[in-house]
Design a protein around this motif. Structure first.
Motif, PDB file in Angstrom:
ATOM      1  N   ARG A  53       0.838  -1.213   0.000  1.00  0.00           N
ATOM      2  CA  ARG A  53       0.000   0.000   0.000  1.00  0.00           C
ATOM      3  C   ARG A  53       0.869   1.256   0.000  1.00  0.00           C
ATOM      4  NH1 ARG A  53      -3.215  -2.985   3.782  1.00  0.00           N
ATOM      5  NH2 ARG A  53      -2.331  -1.767   5.473  1.00  0.00           N
ATOM      6  N   GLU A  54       1.946   1.237   0.784  1.00  0.00           N
ATOM      7  CA  GLU A  54       2.840   2.397   0.801  1.00  0.00           C
ATOM      8  C   GLU A  54       3.529   2.577  -0.551  1.00  0.00           C
ATOM      9  OE1 GLU A  54       6.760   4.044   3.128  1.00  0.00           O
ATOM     10  OE2 GLU A  54       5.211   3.028   4.288  1.00  0.00           O
ATOM     11  N   SER A  57       1.100   4.233  -2.920  1.00  0.00           N
ATOM     12  CA  SER A  57       0.983   5.657  -2.556  1.00  0.00           C
ATOM     13  C   SER A  57       2.208   6.450  -2.986  1.00  0.00           C
ATOM     14  CB  SER A  57       0.786   5.814  -1.052  1.00  0.00           C
ATOM     15  OG  SER A  57      -0.425   5.255  -0.650  1.00  0.00           O
ATOM     16  N   CYS A  61       2.368   9.415  -5.802  1.00  0.00           N
ATOM     17  CA  CYS A  61       2.873  10.737  -5.449  1.00  0.00           C
ATOM     18  C   CYS A  61       3.961  11.196  -6.420  1.00  0.00           C
ATOM     19  CB  CYS A  61       3.395  10.715  -4.020  1.00  0.00           C
ATOM     20  SG  CYS A  61       4.036  12.304  -3.454  1.00  0.00           S
ATOM     21  N   PRO A  67      -3.864   6.850  -6.867  1.00  0.00           N
ATOM     22  CA  PRO A  67      -3.523   5.457  -6.541  1.00  0.00           C
ATOM     23  C   PRO A  67      -4.308   4.429  -7.352  1.00  0.00           C
ATOM     24  CG  PRO A  67      -3.663   6.736  -4.534  1.00  0.00           C
ATOM     25  CD  PRO A  67      -4.139   7.633  -5.656  1.00  0.00           C
TER      26      PRO A  67
END
Length: 102
Positions: A53-54, A57, A61, A67
């Motif tokens: 998930r990170e 993200s 970014c 996303p």
């Protein structure tokens, strides 16, 4: 960086990116190339899908995307991952390479 052509492949409406994830780092950041992939250090631990998930993200970014435009297609439980990036119109591969492989 040399070798980034094997990390980023153009697709008709986006691109495919090969990532080498290193979870549990001090901070999330790009870390060059490793084994034919773009290496990204992740602060998140590799438990409960937190690192994936990170990573989504972080890619959203740095590529200035949402996303939902980034999909993990391979490597759910592996350090070596393949993401499909969906872009509107013709993707500018030079810009993608410039952002991910400075």
């Amino acid at each position: 960086m040399q070798g980034n052509d094997q990390c980023i492949h153009p697709l008709p409406r986006g691109c495919q990116i090969r990532i080498w994830a290193q979870p549990g780092a001090k901070k999330t950041e790009l870390a060059g190339l490793y084994q034919g992939c773009i290496k990204i250090r992740l602060k998140a631990p590799p438990v409960d899908n937190k690192a994936n998930r990170e990573l989504v993200s972080f890619l959203a970014c740095v590529l200035d995307l949402k996303p939902r435009q980034i999909r993990l297609t391979s490597g759910q439980n592996s350090r070596k991952k393949i993401f499909q990036i969906q872009m509107d119109g013709q993707p500018d591969m030079h810009s993608v390479r410039k952002v991910l492989c400075p």
